[in-house]
Design a protein around this motif. Structure first.
Motif, PDB file in Angstrom:
ATOM      1  N   PRO A  53       5.396   9.098 -11.959  1.00  0.00           N
ATOM      2  CA  PRO A  53       5.711   9.908 -10.782  1.00  0.00           C
ATOM      3  C   PRO A  53       5.017   9.412  -9.521  1.00  0.00           C
ATOM      4  CG  PRO A  53       4.190  11.070 -12.216  1.00  0.00           C
ATOM      5  CD  PRO A  53       4.617   9.851 -12.961  1.00  0.00           C
ATOM      6  N   THR A  54       3.861   8.761  -9.692  1.00  0.00           N
ATOM      7  CA  THR A  54       3.128   8.261  -8.530  1.00  0.00           C
ATOM      8  C   THR A  54       2.431   6.947  -8.869  1.00  0.00           C
ATOM      9  OG1 THR A  54       2.690  10.517  -7.757  1.00  0.00           O
ATOM     10  CG2 THR A  54       1.369   8.770  -6.802  1.00  0.00           C
ATOM     11  N   ALA A  55       2.626   5.952  -8.022  1.00  0.00           N
ATOM     12  CA  ALA A  55       1.946   4.663  -8.140  1.00  0.00           C
ATOM     13  C   ALA A  55       1.795   4.109  -6.733  1.00  0.00           C
ATOM     14  CB  ALA A  55       2.718   3.704  -9.031  1.00  0.00           C
ATOM     15  N   THR A  56       1.013   3.042  -6.604  1.00  0.00           N
ATOM     16  CA  THR A  56       0.791   2.433  -5.297  1.00  0.00           C
ATOM     17  C   THR A  56       1.078   0.950  -5.359  1.00  0.00           C
ATOM     18  OG1 THR A  56      -0.924   4.054  -4.742  1.00  0.00           O
ATOM     19  CG2 THR A  56      -0.876   2.031  -3.444  1.00  0.00           C
ATOM     20  N   GLN A  57       1.823   0.446  -4.372  1.00  0.00           N
ATOM     21  CA  GLN A  57       2.114  -0.976  -4.298  1.00  0.00           C
ATOM     22  C   GLN A  57       0.825  -1.733  -3.972  1.00  0.00           C
ATOM     23  OE1 GLN A  57       5.047  -2.534  -4.928  1.00  0.00           O
ATOM     24  NE2 GLN A  57       4.089  -4.514  -4.564  1.00  0.00           N
ATOM     25  N   SER A  58       0.322  -2.481  -4.940  1.00  0.00           N
ATOM     26  CA  SER A  58      -0.990  -3.113  -4.791  1.00  0.00           C
ATOM     27  C   SER A  58      -0.916  -4.511  -4.193  1.00  0.00           C
ATOM     28  CB  SER A  58      -1.688  -3.187  -6.155  1.00  0.00           C
ATOM     29  OG  SER A  58      -0.900  -3.914  -7.083  1.00  0.00           O
ATOM     30  N   THR A  59       0.277  -5.105  -4.165  1.00  0.00           N
ATOM     31  CA  THR A  59       0.423  -6.455  -3.622  1.00  0.00           C
ATOM     32  C   THR A  59       1.268  -6.420  -2.356  1.00  0.00           C
ATOM     33  OG1 THR A  59       2.390  -6.865  -4.990  1.00  0.00           O
ATOM     34  CG2 THR A  59       0.259  -7.496  -5.913  1.00  0.00           C
ATOM     35  N   VAL A 118      11.224   4.400  -5.919  1.00  0.00           N
ATOM     36  CA  VAL A 118      11.417   5.132  -4.668  1.00  0.00           C
ATOM     37  C   VAL A 118      10.120   5.043  -3.878  1.00  0.00           C
ATOM     38  CG1 VAL A 118      11.970   7.325  -3.576  1.00  0.00           C
ATOM     39  CG2 VAL A 118      13.038   6.725  -5.771  1.00  0.00           C
ATOM     40  N   TYR A 119      10.125   4.219  -2.825  1.00  0.00           N
ATOM     41  CA  TYR A 119       8.967   4.093  -1.942  1.00  0.00           C
ATOM     42  C   TYR A 119       9.038   5.186  -0.887  1.00  0.00           C
ATOM     43  CZ  TYR A 119       7.820  -0.406  -4.036  1.00  0.00           C
ATOM     44  OH  TYR A 119       7.461  -1.396  -4.914  1.00  0.00           O
ATOM     45  N   LYS A 120       7.927   5.906  -0.740  1.00  0.00           N
ATOM     46  CA  LYS A 120       7.938   7.132   0.064  1.00  0.00           C
ATOM     47  C   LYS A 120       7.144   6.985   1.360  1.00  0.00           C
ATOM     48  CE  LYS A 120       7.883   9.540  -4.387  1.00  0.00           C
ATOM     49  NZ  LYS A 120       7.145  10.494  -5.246  1.00  0.00           N
ATOM     50  N   SER A 174       0.810  -1.232   0.000  1.00  0.00           N
ATOM     51  CA  SER A 174       0.000   0.000   0.000  1.00  0.00           C
ATOM     52  C   SER A 174       0.836   1.273   0.000  1.00  0.00           C
ATOM     53  CB  SER A 174      -0.970   0.023   1.195  1.00  0.00           C
ATOM     54  OG  SER A 174      -1.822  -1.111   1.159  1.00  0.00           O
ATOM     55  N   ALA A 175       2.149   1.142  -0.156  1.00  0.00           N
ATOM     56  CA  ALA A 175       3.016   2.321  -0.146  1.00  0.00           C
ATOM     57  C   ALA A 175       2.961   3.040  -1.499  1.00  0.00           C
ATOM     58  CB  ALA A 175       4.449   1.914   0.160  1.00  0.00           C
ATOM     59  N   THR A 176       3.127   4.349  -1.456  1.00  0.00           N
ATOM     60  CA  THR A 176       3.219   5.157  -2.667  1.00  0.00           C
ATOM     61  C   THR A 176       4.669   5.182  -3.138  1.00  0.00           C
ATOM     62  OG1 THR A 176       1.382   6.548  -1.955  1.00  0.00           O
ATOM     63  CG2 THR A 176       2.831   7.447  -3.646  1.00  0.00           C
ATOM     64  N   TYR A 177       4.860   5.060  -4.449  1.00  0.00           N
ATOM     65  CA  TYR A 177       6.221   5.080  -4.975  1.00  0.00           C
ATOM     66  C   TYR A 177       6.257   5.753  -6.338  1.00  0.00           C
ATOM     67  CZ  TYR A 177       4.815   1.065  -7.911  1.00  0.00           C
ATOM     68  OH  TYR A 177       4.188   0.240  -8.815  1.00  0.00           O
TER      69      TYR A 177
END
Length: 316
Positions: A214-220, A232-234, A203-206
């Motif tokens: 520029p922006t995505a979300t870890q879905s798994t 780059v996980y933020k 669920s992290a934004t990276y």
């Protein structure tokens, strides 16, 4: 003389047990614990180039073509990135610095060692800390012109039976405020990248440099590596990122006052294009899990300090 019935017995000195050994050379410092763990740090960049667990198990990946003579940054180990991550923005004070800053490409000073005592019954020390320093006065005139701030860095590398701790302390030694980024560019050694997974990013934004997102979300909940990855996980909520091999825990990477983590593997084509990356199929045996503060900037006013780092545990 009256003989006291409850007279305390004399305190006998306990024989000291085996102690850590620290060898200092013109190029670097090597420390080893009596239980077999060891670490090697170059003075060039204060780069950790080897960290072995008990049983001589190497935990870090180092390119066979890594340049260790001080002429360029080291490919592998744990380089220190400061004061900018990646190419510096054109509109920022770090804009004239090289990619990933200058700290990984200058000679640091070895400040000394310290040890901590183990259990009293063992009579030996169970960890050793190595301190390295870099100060603005040690930079070249060219580097000082590119980033003209007065600063002091102390990088502490602590080896114990439980793992490796690396901590960077930054201090603004001048009157003018400055901004910086920091990253510990850790290359972990793995047996087979195709069977390696990462937990702790759910669920992290990276941002994804490979896909230019520029922006995505870890879905798994688990990240698998099956191609080039540069993310780059933020602002991660969890302090620990775990690396598994074949479903079994291999490393825990625990952040300390650092909220971002970079995950990188060059894969086939990019590995071929790097002259200091070898063997060319070495991407199969490495994974970068890099803790840092790289989403935005840290600011220090004159006289202020900041500290952040990591603990890496080998779980074999």
């Amino acid at each position: 003389m009256v003989d006291r019935s409850h007279k305390p017995s004399a305190i006998s000195a306990k024989a000291a047990g085996p102690q850590p050994t620290v060898d200092v050379s013109d190029n670097g410092v090597t420390a080893k614990l009596p239980t077999g763990e060891s670490v090697e740090v170059l003075l060039h960049g204060a780069s950790v180039i080897s960290w072995k667990s008990k049983g001589e198990v190497e935990n870090l990946w180092l390119s066979e073509s890594a340049v260790l003579d001080g002429s360029k940054p080291v490919r592998g180990g744990i380089p220190v990135v400061f004061p900018n991550f990646g190419p510096a923005p054109k509109d920022h004070a770090t804009s004239k610095n090289p990619q990933h800053g200058f700290a990984r490409n200058v000679r640091w000073e070895f400040l000394g060692k310290s040890t901590s005592e183990g259990e009293a019954s063992k009579g030996s020390d169970d960890s050793v800390k190595l301190d390295f320093g870099l100060y603005s006065t040690a930079l070249s005139d060219e580097a000082r012109k590119a980033w003209p701030y007065d600063f002091g860095l102390v990088y502490s590398v602590t080896l114990s039976q439980e793992g490796l701790r690396t901590v960077l302390n930054v201090r603004n030694e001048g009157k003018e405020a400055f901004e910086f980024q920091v990253l510990l560019h850790t290359y972990l050694r793995v047996k087979d990248i195709s069977k390696t997974t990462i937990n702790g990013l759910a669920s992290a934004t990276y941002s994804d440099k490979v896909l230019s997102l520029p922006t995505a979300t870890q879905s798994t909940p688990t990240l698998s590596i099956n191609g080039e990855v540069d993310r780059v996980y933020k602002s991660l909520a969890q302090d620990t990122t775990s690396v598994l091999e074949g479903g079994k825990p291999r490393f825990d990477v625990v952040r300390d006052n650092l909220v971002d983590t970079v995950v990188w593997n060059p894969w086939i084509e990019k590995a071929k294009g790097m002259g200091d990356f070898s063997p060319k199929d070495g991407y199969k045996n490495m994974l970068c899990v890099e803790v840092g503060a790289v989403d935005g900037w840290q600011k220090l006013d004159g006289g202020e300090g900041w500290e952040g780092g990591q603990v890496i545990r080998s779980l074999l």
